[in-house]
Enzyme design. Structure first.
Site, PDB file in Angstrom:
ATOM      1  N   LYS A 195      24.482  34.689  -3.289  1.00  0.00           N
ATOM      2  CA  LYS A 195      23.600  34.758  -4.347  1.00  0.00           C
ATOM      3  C   LYS A 195      22.436  35.052  -3.535  1.00  0.00           C
ATOM      4  O   LYS A 195      21.791  36.031  -4.275  1.00  0.00           O
ATOM      5  CB  LYS A 195      22.854  33.037  -4.793  1.00  0.00           C
ATOM      6  CG  LYS A 195      21.494  33.268  -5.718  1.00  0.00           C
ATOM      7  CD  LYS A 195      22.084  32.284  -6.267  1.00  0.00           C
ATOM      8  CE  LYS A 195      21.299  30.727  -5.917  1.00  0.00           C
ATOM      9  NZ  LYS A 195      20.678  29.643  -6.669  1.00  0.00           N
TER      10      LYS A 195
ATOM     11  N   ARG B 169      19.129  40.450  -3.352  1.00  0.00           N
ATOM     12  CA  ARG B 169      18.109  41.367  -2.759  1.00  0.00           C
ATOM     13  C   ARG B 169      18.812  42.869  -2.951  1.00  0.00           C
ATOM     14  O   ARG B 169      17.670  43.975  -3.000  1.00  0.00           O
ATOM     15  CB  ARG B 169      18.302  41.558  -1.095  1.00  0.00           C
ATOM     16  CG  ARG B 169      17.414  40.281  -0.849  1.00  0.00           C
ATOM     17  CD  ARG B 169      17.829  39.349   0.689  1.00  0.00           C
ATOM     18  NE  ARG B 169      16.877  38.218   1.216  1.00  0.00           N
ATOM     19  CZ  ARG B 169      16.653  37.377   0.892  1.00  0.00           C
ATOM     20  NH1 ARG B 169      17.569  36.811  -0.273  1.00  0.00           N
ATOM     21  NH2 ARG B 169      15.994  36.082   0.899  1.00  0.00           N
TER      22      ARG B 169
ATOM     23  N   ARG C 248       8.161  24.343  -9.443  1.00  0.00           N
ATOM     24  CA  ARG C 248       8.134  24.438  -8.022  1.00  0.00           C
ATOM     25  C   ARG C 248       7.136  25.084  -7.092  1.00  0.00           C
ATOM     26  O   ARG C 248       6.440  25.558  -8.210  1.00  0.00           O
ATOM     27  CB  ARG C 248       9.340  25.105  -7.490  1.00  0.00           C
ATOM     28  CG  ARG C 248      11.422  24.631  -8.206  1.00  0.00           C
ATOM     29  CD  ARG C 248      11.733  24.864  -7.891  1.00  0.00           C
ATOM     30  NE  ARG C 248      12.758  25.710  -6.723  1.00  0.00           N
ATOM     31  CZ  ARG C 248      13.536  25.857  -6.108  1.00  0.00           C
ATOM     32  NH1 ARG C 248      14.586  26.793  -7.057  1.00  0.00           N
ATOM     33  NH2 ARG C 248      13.135  26.415  -4.675  1.00  0.00           N
TER      34      ARG C 248
ATOM     35  N   SER D 257      10.886  29.209   6.217  1.00  0.00           N
ATOM     36  CA  SER D 257      11.905  29.231   4.912  1.00  0.00           C
ATOM     37  C   SER D 257      11.483  31.248   4.582  1.00  0.00           C
ATOM     38  O   SER D 257       9.960  31.497   4.565  1.00  0.00           O
ATOM     39  CB  SER D 257      10.256  28.568   3.705  1.00  0.00           C
ATOM     40  OG  SER D 257      10.306  30.134   2.621  1.00  0.00           O
TER      41      SER D 257
ATOM     42  N   ASP E 268      20.781  24.724   1.263  1.00  0.00           N
ATOM     43  CA  ASP E 268      21.226  24.091   0.763  1.00  0.00           C
ATOM     44  C   ASP E 268      22.292  23.421   0.324  1.00  0.00           C
ATOM     45  O   ASP E 268      23.378  22.963  -0.750  1.00  0.00           O
ATOM     46  CB  ASP E 268      21.164  25.603  -0.063  1.00  0.00           C
ATOM     47  CG  ASP E 268      20.566  26.019  -0.417  1.00  0.00           C
ATOM     48  OD1 ASP E 268      19.040  25.897  -0.999  1.00  0.00           O
ATOM     49  OD2 ASP E 268      20.084  27.280   0.066  1.00  0.00           O
TER      50      ASP E 268
ATOM     51  N   LYS F  51      13.479  21.455  -3.805  1.00  0.00           N
ATOM     52  CA  LYS F  51      14.825  22.059  -4.534  1.00  0.00           C
ATOM     53  C   LYS F  51      14.750  21.917  -6.074  1.00  0.00           C
ATOM     54  O   LYS F  51      13.800  21.589  -6.405  1.00  0.00           O
ATOM     55  CB  LYS F  51      16.010  21.682  -3.755  1.00  0.00           C
ATOM     56  CG  LYS F  51      15.705  22.165  -2.620  1.00  0.00           C
ATOM     57  CD  LYS F  51      15.613  24.061  -1.709  1.00  0.00           C
ATOM     58  CE  LYS F  51      15.693  24.037  -0.681  1.00  0.00           C
ATOM     59  NZ  LYS F  51      16.451  25.613  -0.668  1.00  0.00           N
TER      60      LYS F  51
ATOM     61  N   ARG G 174      16.281  16.919  -4.028  1.00  0.00           N
ATOM     62  CA  ARG G 174      18.084  16.122  -3.889  1.00  0.00           C
ATOM     63  C   ARG G 174      18.342  14.712  -2.794  1.00  0.00           C
ATOM     64  O   ARG G 174      19.102  14.952  -2.598  1.00  0.00           O
ATOM     65  CB  ARG G 174      17.981  17.907  -2.570  1.00  0.00           C
ATOM     66  CG  ARG G 174      18.244  18.679  -3.979  1.00  0.00           C
ATOM     67  CD  ARG G 174      19.510  19.543  -3.685  1.00  0.00           C
ATOM     68  NE  ARG G 174      19.378  20.644  -4.364  1.00  0.00           N
ATOM     69  CZ  ARG G 174      19.498  22.466  -4.050  1.00  0.00           C
ATOM     70  NH1 ARG G 174      19.407  22.891  -3.144  1.00  0.00           N
ATOM     71  NH2 ARG G 174      19.954  23.193  -5.367  1.00  0.00           N
TER      72      ARG G 174
ATOM     73  N   ARG H 113      23.760  22.727  -7.339  1.00  0.00           N
ATOM     74  CA  ARG H 113      24.584  21.928  -5.982  1.00  0.00           C
ATOM     75  C   ARG H 113      24.890  20.326  -6.310  1.00  0.00           C
ATOM     76  O   ARG H 113      25.491  19.979  -5.576  1.00  0.00           O
ATOM     77  CB  ARG H 113      23.769  22.180  -5.104  1.00  0.00           C
ATOM     78  CG  ARG H 113      23.470  23.512  -5.144  1.00  0.00           C
ATOM     79  CD  ARG H 113      22.886  23.984  -3.520  1.00  0.00           C
ATOM     80  NE  ARG H 113      22.515  25.689  -3.458  1.00  0.00           N
ATOM     81  CZ  ARG H 113      23.212  26.501  -3.216  1.00  0.00           C
ATOM     82  NH1 ARG H 113      24.401  26.211  -3.618  1.00  0.00           N
ATOM     83  NH2 ARG H 113      23.112  27.813  -3.599  1.00  0.00           N
TER      84      ARG H 113
END
Length: 440
Positions: free
Chosen positions: A28, A33, A130, A175, A323, A350, A354, A395
């Site tokens: 992903k 990108r 977020r 990050s 992740d 996230k 999570r 996820r």
């Protein structure tokens, strides 16, 4: 995403083993990108293995809306991007919808800061909660003007025509999205832009900028580039996403009589925390046929059933597996002895919180999971099965799907439509490998 489809349910019967070979969809991070840099390059960029999840398609549509001609994606994930150069984008007629994608929103904030026109960026309900200050604050120091809601969340309005100046930014937290956003703004800034990171994060942006012929310097934990250069079209073969392969690594580790080959997986060292942590737990993972494709290291990964043991997860590995924790929590639920995670407060912001959502799900299935401020403590117990609310987090849904391989009762997972954002075809692929699942 329309709400009519958000009540998609996964119904997974207990038992089964994973066999054969599987190629999960493309990475992903690299797919996002490839569209961004290919659009801003001079010449035609050819991409293969592009991830056709909704997140990456949001990025593709955004550049189309700004006048970039993009062909594809074909069924095999081939995309041709007719680059317009760093200054060739046109003002979009409407707001750019970033869907569920934090990567798109944060990286585009940097890129859009350097344009001559205003851009408004929106997202779905989850993305709209977020935090964006982590990118808008440093971008403002470079001279960008970005409006957000009073609490720093989307929608964002990026003002055009701002003169950006290079700066050095000491990142307060590790990050890759913040780092990438600043470096991408740096393409449009006067002088040098540099970032120092407190811990290594994924370096796909730096690798791909170099792949497009842009000089990026890395010295220890400091990454820098000079503004005013140009990007030259390149060919990109996107490796399979290790974050998607992670579900199958854990599934084949916990299910009895499993032997699974995961093909053409990206093993960028900034992403292999999942492999290191599973090996610490005693997993049987073998990397075969290592090679380099388009500046990114790739290998086939063979996974066999193993008796896992609980571990204290080293904090240094946390950013390299951020992740993958939902499915690592599932591995911990079937290990022998307690697993403790600390230093992972990032997991609370996230697509869902999570830590809390996984703890709730594990508890609902009979496993003792105690959430802490920055992690979790898991004492394995009898994983019966039960009903899980994934809170629309792809996820979480996929992690509990794999847990059913060792459950004693069916596992029913609600709100699974967002699995398509990162892993289109998950249900078919999992069923083919040996998971006993259906949808409702």
């Amino acid at each position: 995403m329309s709400h009519s489809s958000t009540n998609l349910q996964f119904i997974v019967q207990p038992g089964g083993s994973l066999r054969g070979s599987v190629r999960v969809p493309g990475d992903k991070s690299i797919s996002h990108r490839s569209i961004m840099l290919g659009s801003l390059a001079e010449g035609d960029t050819h991409v293969s293995g592009f991830l056709q999840g909704e997140d990456c398609l949001c990025t593709l549509k955004a550049f189309r809306a700004m006048g970039v001609a993009i062909e594809g994606p074909t069924e095999e994930g081939r995309v041709t991007i007719h680059g317009v150069g760093l200054h060739g984008l046109q003002a979009p007629a409407h707001a750019l919808d970033m869907g569920n994608s934090g990567t798109s929103m944060r990286l585009m904030s940097g890129l859009m800061s350097g344009q001559a026109f205003d851009v408004r960026m929106t997202g779905d309900a989850s993305l709209s909660k977020r935090p964006m200050k982590r990118v808008t604050a440093p971008l403002a120091e470079m001279g960008a003007v970005i409006d957000a809601t009073p609490n720093g969340t989307p929608p964002l309005l990026v003002h055009g025509g701002c003169k950006l100046k290079g700066m050095h930014y000491d990142m307060p937290m590790a990050s890759a999205q913040v780092k990438s956003s600043i470096l991408l703004a740096g393409l449009y800034a006067d002088g040098e832009t540099s970032v120092t990171e407190p811990a290594p994060t994924r370096d796909h942006t730096e690798r791909m900028l170099r792949g497009f012929g842009y000089a990026v310097k890395t010295a220890g934990n400091r990454i820098s580039l000079q503004g005013g250069g140009k990007l030259t079209a390149a060919n990109i073969d996107v490796p399979a996403d290790i974050s998607s392969a992670a579900f199958f690594m854990v599934g084949a580790s916990i299910a009895e009589n499993s032997e699974l080959l995961l093909e053409h997986v990206g093993i960028n060292p900034t992403r292999t925390g999942i492999i290191d942590i599973l090996r610490l737990m005693g997993a049987d993972l073998e990397l075969l046929n290592g090679r380099e494709v388009g500046g990114e290291p790739v290998a086939d990964i063979r996974v066999r059933s193993a008796k896992l043991k609980g571990v204290q997860i080293p904090e240094a590995l946390v950013p390299l597996a951020i992740d993958e924790f939902p499915v690592l929590f599932v591995a911990a639920a079937f290990a022998e002895g307690r697993t403790v995670l600390t230093g992972a407060e990032e997991l609370r912001v996230k697509e869902s919180d999570r830590i809390q959502v996984m703890a709730d799900g594990l508890l609902a299935c009979g496993v003792d999971a105690q959430p802490t401020a920055d992690g979790i403590i898991i004492n394995p117990g009898n994983f019966s099965g039960g009903v899980i609310d994934s809170h629309g987090d792809h996820r979480i849904a996929m992690a509990f799907t794999m847990a059913a391989l060792r459950a004693t009762q069916p596992v029913i997972i609600n709100d699974c439509a967002n699995v398509n954002t990162s892993f289109p075809g998950f249900v078919d692929l999992a069923a083919r490998a040996g998971v006993r699942m259906a949808t409702a």
